[in-house]
Design a protein around this motif. Structure first.
Motif, PDB file in Angstrom:
ATOM      1  N   GLN A 551       0.822  -1.213   0.000  1.00  0.00           N
ATOM      2  CA  GLN A 551       0.000   0.000   0.000  1.00  0.00           C
ATOM      3  C   GLN A 551       0.856   1.263   0.000  1.00  0.00           C
ATOM      4  OE1 GLN A 551      -2.313  -0.742   3.512  1.00  0.00           O
ATOM      5  NE2 GLN A 551      -3.964  -1.814   2.397  1.00  0.00           N
ATOM      6  N   LEU A 552       1.923   1.232   0.759  1.00  0.00           N
ATOM      7  CA  LEU A 552       2.797   2.406   0.845  1.00  0.00           C
ATOM      8  C   LEU A 552       3.572   2.618  -0.448  1.00  0.00           C
ATOM      9  CD1 LEU A 552       4.128   2.051   4.510  1.00  0.00           C
ATOM     10  CD2 LEU A 552       2.481   3.714   3.635  1.00  0.00           C
ATOM     11  N   LEU A 553       3.960   1.526  -1.073  1.00  0.00           N
ATOM     12  CA  LEU A 553       4.627   1.675  -2.366  1.00  0.00           C
ATOM     13  C   LEU A 553       3.681   2.273  -3.399  1.00  0.00           C
ATOM     14  CD1 LEU A 553       6.774  -1.587  -2.753  1.00  0.00           C
ATOM     15  CD2 LEU A 553       7.580   0.725  -2.280  1.00  0.00           C
ATOM     16  N   ASP A 554       2.437   1.826  -3.362  1.00  0.00           N
ATOM     17  CA  ASP A 554       1.454   2.332  -4.321  1.00  0.00           C
ATOM     18  C   ASP A 554       1.191   3.819  -4.135  1.00  0.00           C
ATOM     19  OD1 ASP A 554       1.266  -0.175  -5.390  1.00  0.00           O
ATOM     20  OD2 ASP A 554      -0.549  -0.730  -4.273  1.00  0.00           O
ATOM     21  N   LYS A 555       1.376   4.330  -2.901  1.00  0.00           N
ATOM     22  CA  LYS A 555       1.144   5.755  -2.627  1.00  0.00           C
ATOM     23  C   LYS A 555       2.222   6.637  -3.256  1.00  0.00           C
ATOM     24  CE  LYS A 555      -1.380   5.320   1.735  1.00  0.00           C
ATOM     25  NZ  LYS A 555      -1.380   5.633   3.192  1.00  0.00           N
ATOM     26  N   ARG A 556       3.385   6.041  -3.524  1.00  0.00           N
ATOM     27  CA  ARG A 556       4.502   6.783  -4.114  1.00  0.00           C
ATOM     28  C   ARG A 556       4.872   8.024  -3.295  1.00  0.00           C
ATOM     29  NH1 ARG A 556       6.639   5.024  -9.514  1.00  0.00           N
ATOM     30  NH2 ARG A 556       5.531   3.038  -9.712  1.00  0.00           N
ATOM     31  N   GLY A 557       4.921   7.813  -1.984  1.00  0.00           N
ATOM     32  CA  GLY A 557       5.255   8.919  -1.084  1.00  0.00           C
ATOM     33  C   GLY A 557       6.625   8.730  -0.445  1.00  0.00           C
ATOM     34  N   LEU A 558       6.716   9.042   0.844  1.00  0.00           N
ATOM     35  CA  LEU A 558       7.996   8.981   1.560  1.00  0.00           C
ATOM     36  C   LEU A 558       8.543   7.560   1.617  1.00  0.00           C
ATOM     37  CD1 LEU A 558       7.052  11.336   4.541  1.00  0.00           C
ATOM     38  CD2 LEU A 558       8.590  11.875   2.641  1.00  0.00           C
ATOM     39  N   TYR A 559       7.676   6.578   1.893  1.00  0.00           N
ATOM     40  CA  TYR A 559       8.112   5.186   1.963  1.00  0.00           C
ATOM     41  C   TYR A 559       8.637   4.743   0.595  1.00  0.00           C
ATOM     42  CZ  TYR A 559       7.933   0.160   3.008  1.00  0.00           C
ATOM     43  OH  TYR A 559       8.242  -1.169   3.196  1.00  0.00           O
ATOM     44  N   TYR A 560       7.916   5.124  -0.447  1.00  0.00           N
ATOM     45  CA  TYR A 560       8.337   4.778  -1.810  1.00  0.00           C
ATOM     46  C   TYR A 560       9.711   5.384  -2.114  1.00  0.00           C
ATOM     47  CZ  TYR A 560       8.495   4.811  -6.915  1.00  0.00           C
ATOM     48  OH  TYR A 560       8.880   4.657  -8.222  1.00  0.00           O
ATOM     49  N   ASP A 561       9.912   6.639  -1.720  1.00  0.00           N
ATOM     50  CA  ASP A 561      11.203   7.287  -1.961  1.00  0.00           C
ATOM     51  C   ASP A 561      12.330   6.558  -1.240  1.00  0.00           C
ATOM     52  OD1 ASP A 561       9.940   9.190  -3.485  1.00  0.00           O
ATOM     53  OD2 ASP A 561       9.798  10.671  -1.855  1.00  0.00           O
ATOM     54  N   THR A 562      12.043   6.084  -0.042  1.00  0.00           N
ATOM     55  CA  THR A 562      13.048   5.322   0.719  1.00  0.00           C
ATOM     56  C   THR A 562      13.365   4.012   0.002  1.00  0.00           C
ATOM     57  OG1 THR A 562      12.214   6.263   2.786  1.00  0.00           O
ATOM     58  CG2 THR A 562      13.598   4.293   2.960  1.00  0.00           C
ATOM     59  N   TYR A 563      12.320   3.365  -0.500  1.00  0.00           N
ATOM     60  CA  TYR A 563      12.515   2.114  -1.236  1.00  0.00           C
ATOM     61  C   TYR A 563      13.405   2.339  -2.463  1.00  0.00           C
ATOM     62  CZ  TYR A 563      11.431  -2.273  -3.610  1.00  0.00           C
ATOM     63  OH  TYR A 563      11.525  -3.490  -4.227  1.00  0.00           O
ATOM     64  N   VAL A 564      13.112   3.389  -3.195  1.00  0.00           N
ATOM     65  CA  VAL A 564      13.891   3.695  -4.396  1.00  0.00           C
ATOM     66  C   VAL A 564      15.340   3.996  -4.038  1.00  0.00           C
ATOM     67  CG1 VAL A 564      14.187   5.376  -6.269  1.00  0.00           C
ATOM     68  CG2 VAL A 564      11.904   4.490  -5.722  1.00  0.00           C
ATOM     69  N   ALA A 565      15.540   4.715  -2.929  1.00  0.00           N
ATOM     70  CA  ALA A 565      16.899   5.048  -2.501  1.00  0.00           C
ATOM     71  C   ALA A 565      17.690   3.802  -2.142  1.00  0.00           C
ATOM     72  CB  ALA A 565      16.853   6.004  -1.306  1.00  0.00           C
ATOM     73  N   GLN A 566      16.997   2.769  -1.658  1.00  0.00           N
ATOM     74  CA  GLN A 566      17.694   1.556  -1.233  1.00  0.00           C
ATOM     75  C   GLN A 566      17.791   0.494  -2.333  1.00  0.00           C
ATOM     76  OE1 GLN A 566      16.027   0.025   2.443  1.00  0.00           O
ATOM     77  NE2 GLN A 566      16.221   1.995   3.499  1.00  0.00           N
ATOM     78  N   TYR A 567      16.766   0.432  -3.212  1.00  0.00           N
ATOM     79  CA  TYR A 567      16.727  -0.657  -4.192  1.00  0.00           C
ATOM     80  C   TYR A 567      16.722  -0.180  -5.647  1.00  0.00           C
ATOM     81  CZ  TYR A 567      15.456  -3.452  -0.132  1.00  0.00           C
ATOM     82  OH  TYR A 567      15.454  -4.068   1.091  1.00  0.00           O
ATOM     83  N   GLY A 568      16.580   1.124  -5.825  1.00  0.00           N
ATOM     84  CA  GLY A 568      16.531   1.639  -7.183  1.00  0.00           C
ATOM     85  C   GLY A 568      15.107   1.808  -7.675  1.00  0.00           C
ATOM     86  N   PRO A 569      14.927   2.488  -8.812  1.00  0.00           N
ATOM     87  CA  PRO A 569      13.587   2.758  -9.349  1.00  0.00           C
ATOM     88  C   PRO A 569      12.847   1.465  -9.686  1.00  0.00           C
ATOM     89  CG  PRO A 569      15.255   4.110 -10.440  1.00  0.00           C
ATOM     90  CD  PRO A 569      15.995   3.080  -9.646  1.00  0.00           C
ATOM     91  N   ILE A 570      11.525   1.549  -9.550  1.00  0.00           N
ATOM     92  CA  ILE A 570      10.692   0.397  -9.918  1.00  0.00           C
ATOM     93  C   ILE A 570       9.628   0.861 -10.895  1.00  0.00           C
ATOM     94  CG2 ILE A 570      11.049  -0.868  -7.761  1.00  0.00           C
ATOM     95  CD1 ILE A 570       8.441   0.234  -6.728  1.00  0.00           C
ATOM     96  N   GLU A 571       9.121  -0.093 -11.670  1.00  0.00           N
ATOM     97  CA  GLU A 571       8.079   0.224 -12.633  1.00  0.00           C
ATOM     98  C   GLU A 571       6.739   0.331 -11.928  1.00  0.00           C
ATOM     99  OE1 GLU A 571       8.112  -2.773 -15.577  1.00  0.00           O
ATOM    100  OE2 GLU A 571      10.162  -2.347 -16.256  1.00  0.00           O
ATOM    101  N   ARG A 572       5.781   0.948 -12.578  1.00  0.00           N
ATOM    102  CA  ARG A 572       4.442   1.074 -12.004  1.00  0.00           C
ATOM    103  C   ARG A 572       3.733  -0.285 -12.094  1.00  0.00           C
ATOM    104  NH1 ARG A 572       2.093   5.799 -10.873  1.00  0.00           N
ATOM    105  NH2 ARG A 572       3.237   7.722 -11.357  1.00  0.00           N
ATOM    106  N   ARG A 573       4.039  -1.103 -11.112  1.00  0.00           N
ATOM    107  CA  ARG A 573       3.398  -2.412 -11.054  1.00  0.00           C
ATOM    108  C   ARG A 573       3.353  -2.833  -9.597  1.00  0.00           C
ATOM    109  NH1 ARG A 573       7.632  -5.925 -10.149  1.00  0.00           N
ATOM    110  NH2 ARG A 573       9.697  -5.198 -10.813  1.00  0.00           N
ATOM    111  N   LYS A 574       2.614  -3.803  -9.301  1.00  0.00           N
ATOM    112  CA  LYS A 574       2.490  -4.281  -7.926  1.00  0.00           C
ATOM    113  C   LYS A 574       3.808  -4.928  -7.510  1.00  0.00           C
ATOM    114  CE  LYS A 574      -0.442  -6.903  -4.810  1.00  0.00           C
ATOM    115  NZ  LYS A 574      -1.662  -7.723  -4.665  1.00  0.00           N
ATOM    116  N   VAL A 575       4.405  -4.373  -6.465  1.00  0.00           N
ATOM    117  CA  VAL A 575       5.689  -4.891  -6.001  1.00  0.00           C
ATOM    118  C   VAL A 575       5.443  -5.827  -4.835  1.00  0.00           C
ATOM    119  CG1 VAL A 575       7.941  -4.291  -5.109  1.00  0.00           C
ATOM    120  CG2 VAL A 575       6.799  -2.748  -6.689  1.00  0.00           C
ATOM    121  N   SER A 576       5.975  -7.023  -4.896  1.00  0.00           N
ATOM    122  CA  SER A 576       5.776  -7.994  -3.816  1.00  0.00           C
ATOM    123  C   SER A 576       6.947  -7.983  -2.876  1.00  0.00           C
ATOM    124  CB  SER A 576       5.611  -9.396  -4.400  1.00  0.00           C
ATOM    125  OG  SER A 576       6.743  -9.735  -5.174  1.00  0.00           O
TER     126      SER A 576
END
Length: 576
Positions: A551-576
């Motif tokens: 849910q937080l990844l789908d929001k593309r907010g602060l949590y998403y930014d942290t994820y990208v900083a740690q794992y790199g950009p992701i495509e607009r798809r459901k991330v498991s």
């Protein structure tokens, strides 16, 4: 704080016994000159030797009795002062342990060490050796003056004058030393703090090549400590000649003036001999009065420092009739919780509810209030507003020991004691934990492997604060310690930051096999919280985002930014 008088009152019976021994010893001291007077008058002057052996036997018995009573007097006083010192140190340590965490945020370890050790030592010397000598001086002077007056009242004005001069000098010296001892006590605490910090942080000092800077800092304070002690010594030296001169002058003056009285027929030779011996019993109190005053001044300064600690009290509200929760399942609830330290607001209106067996992940940038949530759950602090509940009960209403025993915490700073690995792991259940349980907890924490490779395995004694182990090893032992406690709530406060990704993943897998435990995971890594039932993301003390990992990844907010900083950009798809 128990007053010093209350400790003395507790041991009043043995103090009374010691005083009785002292009285017997002093009485024998007073009897010796009288026998000498008889020997001089009746044996030497009158040349009657028939009772000489009896008088000599009496002197021998007086010497033996004086030694016996003196021994028991000193032993009883010493035992009392050591016992009182032990009790005072324990009570002070208990009081320090009872203080809330906010006191330790400002207090320094070196000062507390100085109070618990050095200052208590000085105080118990005051109720021991110094009290004994002070009381002995008073009783001795009173009795000596009485016997001297019975021999020659006019001549006794001389020792009275000498004692008055010495007493006045002692009072003046005590006033001058009072501030000096206060400064010495403060500087001693500061010096201890600097030494303790440098020894504890020796690796940091060496890593930044700060040896010379730290040596210079220590040298400056050591020099100041030296100067204060020299100031004390110079003050004492100015007054000690008064005591020593009086002690040397008095027997000579008594012999000369008394000799004139003998020549004039106002005193017998035996009386003069007894009087000179009594005058010698006046001189040692004059010599000791300076030391006693010096010791009392130092002890009073230390007592003032100890009282300052007792003036501090826990800021946690105390419930006189705490609520006992029969069995804690592990439900945790924060209901509109806010927390401020002075003017700084750390948490703002935090609310979440965690059912038993569920996992909450807490993320956020440094300083966002993550660890404060853990501190509030442990009731290290009380919230400024709102309530923290365990199993529906406000933790303010519960017994604080039950609150803290309900959870096992792995702190950011993996503190290990200078003891064996076994003792460090079983800290939470020291009296009941078996070796298989210890090894099982170590396996869950992925620590069993490296522990068994050590020369003494679980019996290996680690250095202070875990010196000798890597950061990851210390974290794994800390995790094993928390797991072995088997508390219904497990708190991991950034507990895998020093571990590699593979070891962290293995620990997460084994932790997931533990059922029926509520988990709060504070982390900076996405990998530590991604499987949590709910994740809250803090920013500036409030919940900025909440939801599951997806849910937080789908929001593309602060949590998403942290994820990208740690794992790199992701495509607009459901991330498991």
């Amino acid at each position: 704080m128990n007053t010093l008088g209350s400790y003395i009152k507790k041991h009043l019976a043995t103090y009374t016994m010691a005083i009785v021994f002292m009285l017997f010893a002093i009485a024998l001291d007073m009897l010796y000159p009288k026998i000498t007077e008889v020997i001089v008058n009746e044996v030497i002057v009158a040349r009657d030797f028939r009772r000489l052996s009896l008088f000599l036997l009496a002197i021998l018995l007086i010497g033996v009795g004086r030694s016996v009573f003196g021994y028991f007097k000193e032993f009883t006083f010493d035992r009392n002062c050591i016992t009182i010192g032990t009790e005072m140190r324990k009570d002070l340590f208990d009081h320090i342990q009872s203080l809330s965490l906010d006191y330790f945020d400002d207090a320094n370890t070196g000062e507390l060490m100085a109070r618990v050790k050095d200052d208590i030592d000085k105080v118990y010397q005051m109720v021991g050796m110094q009290a004994m000598l002070g009381l002995e001086v008073i009783l001795n002077v009173v009795l000596v003056l009485y016997f001297m007056v019975t021999i020659n009242p006019l001549l006794t004005l001389l020792p009275v004058a000498c004692m008055a001069i010495c007493g006045s000098a002692a009072i003046i010296m005590e006033k001058k030393l009072d501030k000096v001892y206060d400064d010495i006590s403060e500087e001693n605490a500061l010096l201890t703090t600097i030494a303790e910090e440098n020894l504890a942080g020796v690796r940091t000092v060496k890593a930044f090549a700060r040896e010379q800077m730290e040596i210079e800092k220590f040298r400056k304070h050591n020099e100041k400590y030296y100067n204060l002690n020299m100031k004390e010594a110079s003050t004492i030296i100015k007054f000690y000649p008064v005591f020593q001169l009086a002690a040397m002058f008095l027997p000579v003056a008594c012999a000369v003036l008394g000799g004139i009285s003998v020549i004039r027929g106002n005193m017998t030779l035996g009386s003069l001999t007894a009087y000179i011996i009594y005058s010698r019993n006046c001189t040692w109190p004059m010599e000791e009065i300076g030391w006693i005053t010096n010791g009392f001044s130092s002890s009073i300064a230390s007592l003032k420092k100890i009282k300052k600690i007792y003036e501090e009290h826990s800021t946690l509200a105390v419930n006189e009739t705490p609520k006992q929760v029969g069995h804690i399942d592990g439900a945790v609830e924060f209901d509109h919780v806010s927390m401020s330290f002075g003017e700084k607001k750390v948490l703002d209106d935090i609310s979440f509810s965690l059912q038993p067996g569920k996992t909450l992940g807490i993320m956020g940038e440094t300083g966002s209030g993550k660890s404060t949530i853990i501190n509030l759950l442990q009731r290290f602090y009380d919230p400024t507003n709102g309530t923290v509940k365990i199993d529906g009960a406000n933790i303010k209403d519960m017994d604080i020991s039950q609150v803290r025993s309900a959870s096992a915490v792995v702190m950011q700073d993996s503190f290990l004691f200078s003891d064996s690995i076994e003792e460090n792991i079983k800290m939470g259940r020291r009296d009941e934990m078996t070796m298989p349980e210890i090894e099982d907890a170590a396996r869950i924490a992925q620590a069993d492997g490296f522990i068994k490779k050590l020369e003494q395995s679980y019996e290996t004694v680690i250095g202070e604060r875990g010196v000798g182990l890597s950061g990851g090893q210390k974290q794994r032992i800390s995790i094993a310690r928390a797991v072995s406690k088997k508390a219904p709530i497990l708190v991991l406060d950034d507990s895998t930051s020093a571990l590699d990704m593979e070891t962290e993943a293995e620990i997460q897998k084994t932790l997931d096999t533990i059922t029926g435990v509520t988990r709060l995971i504070v982390a900076h890594r996405i990998s530590a919280v991604r499987n949590a039932d709910e994740i809250i993301f803090l920013k500036d003390g409030h919940i900025a985002e909440r939801g599951t990992h997806q849910q937080l990844l789908d929001k593309r907010g602060l949590y998403y930014d942290t994820y990208v900083a740690q794992y790199g950009p992701i495509e607009r798809r459901k991330v498991s």
